[in-house]
Write a protein that holds these residues in place. Structure first.
Motif, PDB file in Angstrom:
ATOM      1  N   ALA A 271       0.840  -1.207   0.000  1.00  0.00           N
ATOM      2  CA  ALA A 271       0.000   0.000   0.000  1.00  0.00           C
ATOM      3  C   ALA A 271       0.871   1.251   0.000  1.00  0.00           C
ATOM      4  O   ALA A 271       1.398   1.663   1.029  1.00  0.00           O
ATOM      5  N   ASN A 272       1.019   1.853  -1.170  1.00  0.00           N
ATOM      6  CA  ASN A 272       1.806   3.077  -1.302  1.00  0.00           C
ATOM      7  C   ASN A 272       0.885   4.294  -1.273  1.00  0.00           C
ATOM      8  O   ASN A 272      -0.311   4.183  -0.991  1.00  0.00           O
ATOM      9  N   HIS A 273       1.427   5.464  -1.583  1.00  0.00           N
ATOM     10  CA  HIS A 273       0.631   6.693  -1.532  1.00  0.00           C
ATOM     11  C   HIS A 273      -0.548   6.645  -2.504  1.00  0.00           C
ATOM     12  O   HIS A 273      -1.659   7.065  -2.163  1.00  0.00           O
ATOM     13  N   TYR A 274      -0.286   6.162  -3.691  1.00  0.00           N
ATOM     14  CA  TYR A 274      -1.347   6.126  -4.702  1.00  0.00           C
ATOM     15  C   TYR A 274      -2.500   5.238  -4.244  1.00  0.00           C
ATOM     16  O   TYR A 274      -3.675   5.582  -4.432  1.00  0.00           O
ATOM     17  N   HIS A 275      -2.176   4.121  -3.632  1.00  0.00           N
ATOM     18  CA  HIS A 275      -3.226   3.218  -3.155  1.00  0.00           C
ATOM     19  C   HIS A 275      -3.982   3.832  -1.980  1.00  0.00           C
ATOM     20  O   HIS A 275      -5.222   3.823  -1.961  1.00  0.00           O
ATOM     21  N   ILE A 276      -3.259   4.353  -1.008  1.00  0.00           N
ATOM     22  CA  ILE A 276      -3.892   4.865   0.210  1.00  0.00           C
ATOM     23  C   ILE A 276      -4.810   6.045  -0.082  1.00  0.00           C
ATOM     24  O   ILE A 276      -5.896   6.166   0.489  1.00  0.00           O
ATOM     25  N   PHE A 277      -4.392   6.921  -0.994  1.00  0.00           N
ATOM     26  CA  PHE A 277      -5.165   8.137  -1.238  1.00  0.00           C
ATOM     27  C   PHE A 277      -6.160   8.020  -2.390  1.00  0.00           C
ATOM     28  O   PHE A 277      -7.064   8.848  -2.495  1.00  0.00           O
ATOM     29  N   TRP A 278      -5.996   7.010  -3.244  1.00  0.00           N
ATOM     30  CA  TRP A 278      -6.877   6.981  -4.406  1.00  0.00           C
ATOM     31  C   TRP A 278      -7.333   5.586  -4.825  1.00  0.00           C
ATOM     32  O   TRP A 278      -8.520   5.351  -5.026  1.00  0.00           O
ATOM     33  N   ASP A 279      -6.436   4.654  -4.948  1.00  0.00           N
ATOM     34  CA  ASP A 279      -6.722   3.417  -5.666  1.00  0.00           C
ATOM     35  C   ASP A 279      -7.280   2.295  -4.803  1.00  0.00           C
ATOM     36  O   ASP A 279      -7.616   1.242  -5.330  1.00  0.00           O
ATOM     37  N   PRO A 281      -9.731  -0.077  -3.345  1.00  0.00           N
ATOM     38  CA  PRO A 281     -11.094  -0.372  -3.812  1.00  0.00           C
ATOM     39  C   PRO A 281     -12.175   0.065  -2.826  1.00  0.00           C
ATOM     40  O   PRO A 281     -13.290   0.391  -3.235  1.00  0.00           O
ATOM     41  N   LEU A 282     -11.846   0.093  -1.537  1.00  0.00           N
ATOM     42  CA  LEU A 282     -12.829   0.536  -0.547  1.00  0.00           C
ATOM     43  C   LEU A 282     -12.983   2.052  -0.543  1.00  0.00           C
ATOM     44  O   LEU A 282     -13.963   2.582  -0.014  1.00  0.00           O
ATOM     45  N   LEU A 283     -12.013   2.758  -1.141  1.00  0.00           N
ATOM     46  CA  LEU A 283     -12.045   4.221  -1.161  1.00  0.00           C
ATOM     47  C   LEU A 283     -12.684   4.773  -2.433  1.00  0.00           C
ATOM     48  O   LEU A 283     -13.108   5.929  -2.468  1.00  0.00           O
ATOM     49  N   ARG A 284     -12.772   3.958  -3.449  1.00  0.00           N
ATOM     50  CA  ARG A 284     -13.280   4.443  -4.737  1.00  0.00           C
ATOM     51  C   ARG A 284     -14.707   4.986  -4.663  1.00  0.00           C
ATOM     52  O   ARG A 284     -15.016   6.007  -5.292  1.00  0.00           O
ATOM     53  N   PRO A 285     -15.620   4.340  -3.911  1.00  0.00           N
ATOM     54  CA  PRO A 285     -16.971   4.922  -3.808  1.00  0.00           C
ATOM     55  C   PRO A 285     -16.970   6.336  -3.229  1.00  0.00           C
ATOM     56  O   PRO A 285     -17.774   7.177  -3.641  1.00  0.00           O
ATOM     57  N   PHE A 286     -16.061   6.582  -2.287  1.00  0.00           N
ATOM     58  CA  PHE A 286     -15.956   7.928  -1.700  1.00  0.00           C
ATOM     59  C   PHE A 286     -15.580   8.946  -2.766  1.00  0.00           C
ATOM     60  O   PHE A 286     -16.203  10.011  -2.877  1.00  0.00           O
ATOM     61  N   TRP A 287     -14.585   8.620  -3.582  1.00  0.00           N
ATOM     62  CA  TRP A 287     -14.164   9.554  -4.625  1.00  0.00           C
ATOM     63  C   TRP A 287     -15.243   9.716  -5.696  1.00  0.00           C
ATOM     64  O   TRP A 287     -15.415  10.811  -6.249  1.00  0.00           O
ATOM     65  N   SER A 288     -15.968   8.667  -5.969  1.00  0.00           N
ATOM     66  CA  SER A 288     -17.062   8.772  -6.947  1.00  0.00           C
ATOM     67  C   SER A 288     -18.126   9.751  -6.462  1.00  0.00           C
ATOM     68  O   SER A 288     -18.646  10.568  -7.238  1.00  0.00           O
ATOM     69  N   GLN A 289     -18.435   9.686  -5.170  1.00  0.00           N
ATOM     70  CA  GLN A 289     -19.418  10.617  -4.609  1.00  0.00           C
ATOM     71  C   GLN A 289     -18.893  12.051  -4.615  1.00  0.00           C
ATOM     72  O   GLN A 289     -19.647  12.991  -4.889  1.00  0.00           O
ATOM     73  N   ILE A 290     -17.605  12.210  -4.330  1.00  0.00           N
ATOM     74  CA  ILE A 290     -17.003  13.546  -4.364  1.00  0.00           C
ATOM     75  C   ILE A 290     -17.140  14.141  -5.764  1.00  0.00           C
ATOM     76  O   ILE A 290     -17.539  15.307  -5.935  1.00  0.00           O
ATOM     77  N   CYS A 291     -16.825  13.339  -6.765  1.00  0.00           N
ATOM     78  CA  CYS A 291     -16.907  13.818  -8.151  1.00  0.00           C
ATOM     79  C   CYS A 291     -18.345  14.184  -8.519  1.00  0.00           C
ATOM     80  O   CYS A 291     -18.588  15.192  -9.206  1.00  0.00           O
ATOM     81  N   GLU A 292     -19.296  13.381  -8.080  1.00  0.00           N
ATOM     82  CA  GLU A 292     -20.701  13.674  -8.367  1.00  0.00           C
ATOM     83  C   GLU A 292     -21.123  15.001  -7.743  1.00  0.00           C
ATOM     84  O   GLU A 292     -21.798  15.818  -8.386  1.00  0.00           O
ATOM     85  N   HIS A 293     -20.732  15.223  -6.506  1.00  0.00           N
ATOM     86  CA  HIS A 293     -21.085  16.476  -5.828  1.00  0.00           C
ATOM     87  C   HIS A 293     -20.440  17.678  -6.513  1.00  0.00           C
ATOM     88  O   HIS A 293     -21.079  18.729  -6.678  1.00  0.00           O
ATOM     89  N   LEU A 347     -13.869   4.059   6.965  1.00  0.00           N
ATOM     90  CA  LEU A 347     -13.796   4.762   5.689  1.00  0.00           C
ATOM     91  C   LEU A 347     -14.297   6.196   5.817  1.00  0.00           C
ATOM     92  O   LEU A 347     -15.194   6.478   6.620  1.00  0.00           O
ATOM     93  N   PRO A 348     -13.734   7.114   5.048  1.00  0.00           N
ATOM     94  CA  PRO A 348     -14.232   8.497   5.057  1.00  0.00           C
ATOM     95  C   PRO A 348     -15.640   8.565   4.470  1.00  0.00           C
ATOM     96  O   PRO A 348     -16.004   7.765   3.600  1.00  0.00           O
ATOM     97  N   THR A 349     -16.421   9.521   4.947  1.00  0.00           N
ATOM     98  CA  THR A 349     -17.802   9.660   4.483  1.00  0.00           C
ATOM     99  C   THR A 349     -18.052  11.065   3.957  1.00  0.00           C
ATOM    100  O   THR A 349     -17.300  12.002   4.254  1.00  0.00           O
ATOM    101  N   ILE A 350     -19.122  11.197   3.216  1.00  0.00           N
ATOM    102  CA  ILE A 350     -19.494  12.499   2.665  1.00  0.00           C
ATOM    103  C   ILE A 350     -19.896  13.462   3.782  1.00  0.00           C
ATOM    104  O   ILE A 350     -19.608  14.665   3.712  1.00  0.00           O
ATOM    105  N   ASP A 351     -20.548  12.955   4.824  1.00  0.00           N
ATOM    106  CA  ASP A 351     -20.922  13.830   5.942  1.00  0.00           C
ATOM    107  C   ASP A 351     -19.688  14.440   6.600  1.00  0.00           C
ATOM    108  O   ASP A 351     -19.685  15.632   6.956  1.00  0.00           O
TER     109      ASP A 351
END
Length: 372
Positions: A271-279, A281-293, A347-351
Motif C-alpha cells: 500500500a503506497n501513496h497512490y493506493h492509500i489516497f486513491w486506488d 477499492p474501498l475508497l473508490r466509492p468515496f471519490w465517486s461521490q465527491i466527483c458527483e457532488h 472509511l471516510p464519508t461524505i458527511d
C-alpha cells in the motif's frame, strides 16, 4: 537546522582525489602512482567527454571508474552537465575536429593552455593578443586560435550566458588553491548552493505508482494550485504535503516489521501513496461521490481521475474566480477527510467531508474579517 544530505556528502568525498590529482601544489605518493592521466589522456577531460570515454579503455582503472560515476552524478545534481564541457582540454576534445588533424594543439598543454576555461576571462574568450602575453603563443597559432574561438562560441558560450559555473567554479578554485583544508566541506557547500529546487522526482513517483503520465506543464500547474487553495497557510501547507507525499504509508514502514498491507483491510499488499489516497477499492466509492457532488455543484464535467481530482489539475480557465476558490476548498477537504482516518479501518464519508468544508468556511470567514 537542516540535516545534511548524506548522499551528496558521499559523492563529495568520492571526488576529493580528483581535486588532489588536478592540483599542482598537492603532492603525495599515491598521486605519483595513480598519475593524472588515463591512457595518456588527462582525467578531467576524460570525465567530461562521453565520446572520449567510449574510445578509451578504462576497464582496469578502478579509481577512474569510481571518479567517473561520482562526477557524473554530481553534474546531474548540480545541473551543470552542459557547462562541464568547459573543463575539456581542447587538445583532446572529441567534438573539436581540428585537434584530430593538427597535433600542435597538444603542444599548447606545455604552455598552460589546457581547458577551454583557460581561454576565458570573466566568461568571454580572450583576444589572441591576450593569450600571447599570458601563454607566450607565437603568431603561427593565430589560425588555431580562430578555430578554438569558433568552437567556443558555437558550443560553450551560450551555456555560460544562461547561468554561472556554480559548483564548477568552486571546484576549479580548489584545484588552484594553495590550501586543501576542509576540502570536502567546501565542496559540499557548493553543491548545496548549486542545487535548484526541483519536484521532478515527486512527479516521477506518482507516475510510477499510478502508471500515469503527467506533463511538465500540468505538474507546474498542480504545484501552483496548492498554494492558492485557501487564504489559510495551514490549509495551503496541508495540500502541499499531500502532493509531496508527506504522509507515511505502509510501504514505507514495512522495514519496521509492521507489514505493507492496507489498513482498510482491503487485502492489498504494498500500500503506497497512490493506493492509500486513491486506488484502494474501498475508497473508490468515496471519490465517486465527491466527483458527483463537484460536477453537480458547478454544473461541470470534471473527469473523476487521480490527476484531476486528487492532484487538482482541473481546467478552470473559463470558471469564475469564486468558483475556482470553492473547487480548491472542496478538493482540499476531500483529502483531509482521508487523513483524519489515518491508520484506521473506518472509511471516510461524505458527511465528514461536509463538516470539514464548514470548518474551512469558518476559517476563511475569520481570515477575511481580519484582513478587512
Amino acid at each position: 537546522m537542516g540535516l545534511p544530505c548524506l548522499r551528496d556528502y558521499y559523492y563529495t568525498a568520492q571526488i576529493r582525489p580528483l581535486i588532489c590529482l588536478s592540483s599542482p601544489t598537492y603532492s603525495a605518493g599515491w598521486k605519483d602512482v595513480e598519475g593524472i592521466t588515463t591512457n595518456y589522456i588527462p582525467i578531467m577531460t576524460l570525465l567530461n567527454d562521453k565520446k572520449l570515454q567510449m574510445n578509451t579503455n578504462t576497464i582496469e582503472d578502478v579509481m577512474y571508474e569510481s571518479l567517473r560515476n561520482s562526477w557524473n552524478r554530481l553534474m546531474q545534481i548540480c545541473n551543470v552537465k552542459e557547462l562541464s564541457r568547459i573543463l575539456r582540454w581542447c587538445a583532446y576534445d572529441s567534438d573539436f575536429g581540428p585537434n584530430a588533424l593538427d597535433g600542435r594543439f597538444k603542444g599548447w598543454v606545455s604552455k598552460g593552455i589546457t581547458t577551454y576555461l583557460s581561454f576565458t576571462h570573466k566568461g568571454t574568450i580572450m583576444s589572441f593578443e591576450s593569450l600571447q602575453n599570458k601563454y607566450g603563443l607565437g603568431q603561427e597559432n593565430f589560425y588555431r586560435y580562430l578555430q578554438v574561438r569558433h568552437y567556443f562560441d558555437q558550443n560553450i558560450k551560450l551555456a555560460l550566458e544562461k547561468r554561472n559555473l556554480g559548483f564548477l567554479q568552486t571546484f576549479l578554485a580548489l584545484t588552484t588553491s594553495t590550501s586543501l583544508n576542509k576540502l570536502v566541506s567546501r565542496l559540499y557547500k557548493a553543491i548545496q548552493e548549486s542545487k535548484e529546487p526541483n519536484t521532478e522526482y515527486i512527479k516521477r513517483r506518482w507516475e510510477m505508482e499510478g502508471n500515469i503520465q503527467i506533463s511538465n506543464k500540468n505538474w507546474v500547474n498542480i504545484c501552483r494550485v496548492q498554494w492558492s487553495t485557501t487564504g489559510s497557510n495551514t490549509w495551503r501547507e496541508f495540500c502541499w504535503k499531500n502532493i509531496i507525499r508527506f504522509f507515511i504509508t505502509p510501504t514505507q514502514k514495512r522495514h519496521q516489521g509492521s507489514g505493507d498491507a492496507c489498513w482498510r483491510l482491503c487485502g492489498f499488499s504494498g500500500a503506497n501513496h497512490y493506493h492509500i489516497f486513491w486506488d484502494c477499492p474501498l475508497l473508490r466509492p468515496f471519490w465517486s461521490q465527491i466527483c458527483e457532488h463537484i460536477n453537480h455543484t458547478f454544473n461541470s464535467k470534471v473527469p473523476c481521475n487521480f490527476v484531476n481530482v486528487y492532484l487538482g489539475n482541473v481546467d478552470v480557465n473559463n470558471w469564475r474566480n469564486k468558483d475556482k476558490r470553492l473547487l480548491w476548498i472542496l478538493l482540499a477537504a476531500s483529502k483531509k477527510t482521508i487523513t483524519r482516518k489515518w491508520l484506521k479501518p473506518n472509511l471516510p464519508t461524505i458527511d465528514e467531508w461536509i463538516n470539514i468544508i464548514q470548518d474551512i468556511y469558518k476559517t476563511e470567514k475569520l481570515s477575511f474579517t481580519i484582513r478587512s
